[in-house]
Write an enzyme that holds these catalytic residues in place. Sequence first.
Site, PDB file in Angstrom:
ATOM      1  N   GLU A 270       0.825  -1.214   0.000  1.00 21.22           N
ATOM      2  CA  GLU A 270       0.000   0.000   0.000  1.00 21.22           C
ATOM      3  C   GLU A 270       0.860   1.265   0.000  1.00 21.22           C
ATOM      4  O   GLU A 270       0.902   2.027   0.972  1.00 21.22           O
ATOM      5  CB  GLU A 270      -0.963  -0.045   1.186  1.00 21.22           C
ATOM      6  CG  GLU A 270      -1.885  -1.266   1.085  1.00 21.22           C
ATOM      7  CD  GLU A 270      -2.979  -1.323   2.134  1.00 21.22           C
ATOM      8  OE1 GLU A 270      -2.901  -0.578   3.129  1.00 21.22           O
ATOM      9  OE2 GLU A 270      -3.914  -2.121   1.951  1.00 21.22           O
ATOM     10  N   GLU A 367      -4.424  -8.995  -1.674  1.00 20.75           N
ATOM     11  CA  GLU A 367      -4.919  -8.845  -0.301  1.00 20.75           C
ATOM     12  C   GLU A 367      -6.384  -8.468  -0.244  1.00 20.75           C
ATOM     13  O   GLU A 367      -6.837  -7.563  -0.946  1.00 20.75           O
ATOM     14  CB  GLU A 367      -4.118  -7.790   0.473  1.00 20.75           C
ATOM     15  CG  GLU A 367      -4.554  -7.690   1.937  1.00 20.75           C
ATOM     16  CD  GLU A 367      -3.814  -6.614   2.721  1.00 20.75           C
ATOM     17  OE1 GLU A 367      -2.590  -6.489   2.539  1.00 20.75           O
ATOM     18  OE2 GLU A 367      -4.459  -5.903   3.508  1.00 20.75           O
TER      19      GLU A 367
END
Length: 523
Positions: A270, A367
């Site tokens: 991220e 994810e």
Amino acid sequence: MINISWREYLKRWMILLIAAVCFVGIGIWLIFNRSEQPAPPPVVDKQRTAEVWLTTGDQQNLLARQKPIPITDHHDADTSSSVSSTQEPDISSSAFTIQIDPDKTYQTMDGFGAAMTGSSAHLINELPEEQQEQLLKELFTTEGLNMDMVRHTIGASDYSVDETGVASSYTYDDIESGKDYDMESFSIEKDQEVVNMLERVADLKPDLNVLGTPWTAPGWMKYGEKSTNGWYLDYNDPQVYEAYARYFVKYIKAYQTKGIPIYGITLQNEPEFTSDKYPSMSMGAEEQAMFIQDYLGPALQDAGLDTRIIAYDHNWDQAVEYTDKVLGDEQAAAYIDGSAFHCYAGNPSAMSEVHERFPDKNIYFTECSGGEWSPDFGENLSWQMSNLIIGAPRNWAKNVLFWNIVLDPQGGPTNGGCENCRGVVTIDPDSDEITRNVEYYALGHISRYVRPGAVRVDSTQEQGKIENVTFRNPDGTMVLVAANTGEAEVSFDVVMSGDSFRYILPSQSAATFRWKPKTEVER
């Protein structure tokens, strides 16, 4: 009279004797000539069937095997019937037809699984030895989910603990002060519990694919505060980028030495989000392209490593803009295998948009976590099937990875991140009770039946109808994964190459179908 009767009597006995000799002769001839005649062909049941496994939103069926469905010629489809153990024969017309074209192919699948975080490894390790072995076999072999891919955090994440289960933040090159450009302090020792668990998994699954991702670089590499939590690489110091590339090389080699081959790496988890509460780091798109082009790509190449370099690794909603800058850089793109995506914002169609812009680059889904914010089993099953198990492959993903393999009933132990996330499996450390969550069953609908090397093939899908995705396994078997996310049952036909079968799928339910195509059976 007496002489005549005696002659008649003798004549009758002669006739009987001759007849007996004839019968014996014929019997002997048959015995000696029987082996010369070909044996009649065995009676073969030519009725082919599709295997079915069902999960229903009411949890009455949980990856439950159903009665096989007869496969008929397509022109007989109107009179075919679904014969699952929960259904009566259906002779009415179906509401929808899934047309499969096995000759129109898309991506090759690499595997399915979840992340072996520090928290997951620790919880498994706290179980009694026999229970550990049973759970690992259930997760990674044909005895259960048969997962063949895991995500691994390079150093600490928001789910990392020490050997006592206490939250812990660290990297593989932590020093008290100064710089360590040559990685003299590099060590994976702080991840020993994870390393040991991955070694055990690799023993069970020798062809395991491990995807590594860092949450942060060592603090001494950062601009500003020298912390694992937040900030970014010191862009004023080129030696930092050289050292960070060396860090990745040493990571890959260290795990290879342990018998854990690293299949691929993403550059940063991220990269457009940081937190001061847990290990994290930002990495802009231009910086990521520069790092790959000038440092990481050449470093892996010089080390003779073929580990895949995968860009981005963040949510769908920001994917197009970020990947345009990274994959659009031709020099960086020469080293990049593809890009990775998370589920927390946007929708899966972003992956298809990236694929359309860069068709020579692979797509990975890395994810997604469920949590207590959405407790309803049926609603979760529908969303996960639609967006992840079906939606990710239909939008070019070569894999599907959930977040934590295991968490405890409180969604931990955490290291500053999500406080109410849910693992694929829940382990209660007080009772050693194991609970299989909705993620377990959603994942099982694809991981148990679609093998690495399977190719996605074309199948029709209409909005509001049965959502589906179809694969051809390396052994030639076909697998169709379908979901009914609506509020009413749906009857549908499946048609491929002249074959057809029908099924009625209950509301908020998922089914996996597996069968051998006609050509495979005839071989």
